[in-house]
Design a protein around this motif. Structure first.
Motif, PDB file in Angstrom:
ATOM      1  N   ILE A  43       0.836  -1.199   0.000  1.00 35.98           N
ATOM      2  CA  ILE A  43       0.000   0.000   0.000  1.00 35.98           C
ATOM      3  C   ILE A  43       0.870   1.248   0.000  1.00 35.98           C
ATOM      4  N   GLN A  94      -1.677   5.928  -2.815  1.00 36.31           N
ATOM      5  CA  GLN A  94      -1.718   5.008  -1.682  1.00 36.31           C
ATOM      6  C   GLN A  94      -3.154   4.595  -1.348  1.00 36.31           C
ATOM      7  N   ASN A  97      -4.020   2.062  -3.870  1.00 37.40           N
ATOM      8  CA  ASN A  97      -3.348   0.810  -3.514  1.00 37.40           C
ATOM      9  C   ASN A  97      -4.111   0.083  -2.409  1.00 37.40           C
ATOM     10  N   ARG A  98      -4.590   0.832  -1.416  1.00 36.83           N
ATOM     11  CA  ARG A  98      -5.343   0.237  -0.314  1.00 36.83           C
ATOM     12  C   ARG A  98      -6.632  -0.402  -0.833  1.00 36.83           C
TER      13      ARG A  98
END
Length: 151
Positions: A43, A94, A97-98
């Motif tokens: 992440i 990010q 990504n999470r």
């Protein structure tokens, strides 16, 4: 075979939690501590090429010659109202990504989600639904974490 599996048999179902969202039942695989650590590393990883590409796109309409209040051009960044554009983009990547990493924890009825991309998720689910999914999956894999964070 581990001590637990030899004592109790296959316990993989213990690591499966369910939750409902909009009348649909989802199953999520609860990761082991090591898996969760690896997930969190993925992440946080922001590829420099992706950061650079999105940064260039974000600042493409800005000109250093223009003097606009609240916009400050630095050597390698543009600061708008005191916020770094690069850091804002890094945070957005990010978050994406999470979303991807948490969706990959879902157990699909058919198929495989291991190669799903953020673009595919975003195409099907609006951001508000993505955030709600993050909350539900987070609560399933780390029950009580949200409450402990408040303290």
């Amino acid at each position: 075979m581990t001590k637990l599996s030899s004592a109790f048999g296959d316990t993989t179902n213990i690591r499966t939690k369910t939750f409902d969202l909009a009348g649909h039942k989802f199953k999520v695989r609860v990761p082991l501590t090591k898996e969760l650590e690896d997930l969190n590393k993925r992440i946080q990883e922001v590829p420099e090429d992706a950061l650079k590409e999105r940064y260039e796109k974000a600042i493409s309409g800005l000109s250093k010659d223009t003097t606009t209040e609240g916009i400050e051009f630095k050597e390698d960044d543009v600061v708008i109202d005191g916020r770094s554009t690069k850091e804002l983009i890094r945070t957005a990547i990010q978050i994406e990504n999470r979303v991807v990493e948490f969706i990959r924890l879902l157990i699909p009825v058919d198929g495989d989600l291991s190669q799903i991309t953020y673009a595919e998720i975003d195409e099907e689910w609006p951001f508000a639904i993505q955030v709600e999914m993050l909350e539900k999956i987070g609560e399933a894999i780390q029950p009580g974490y949200k409450d402990s964070r408040k303290n």
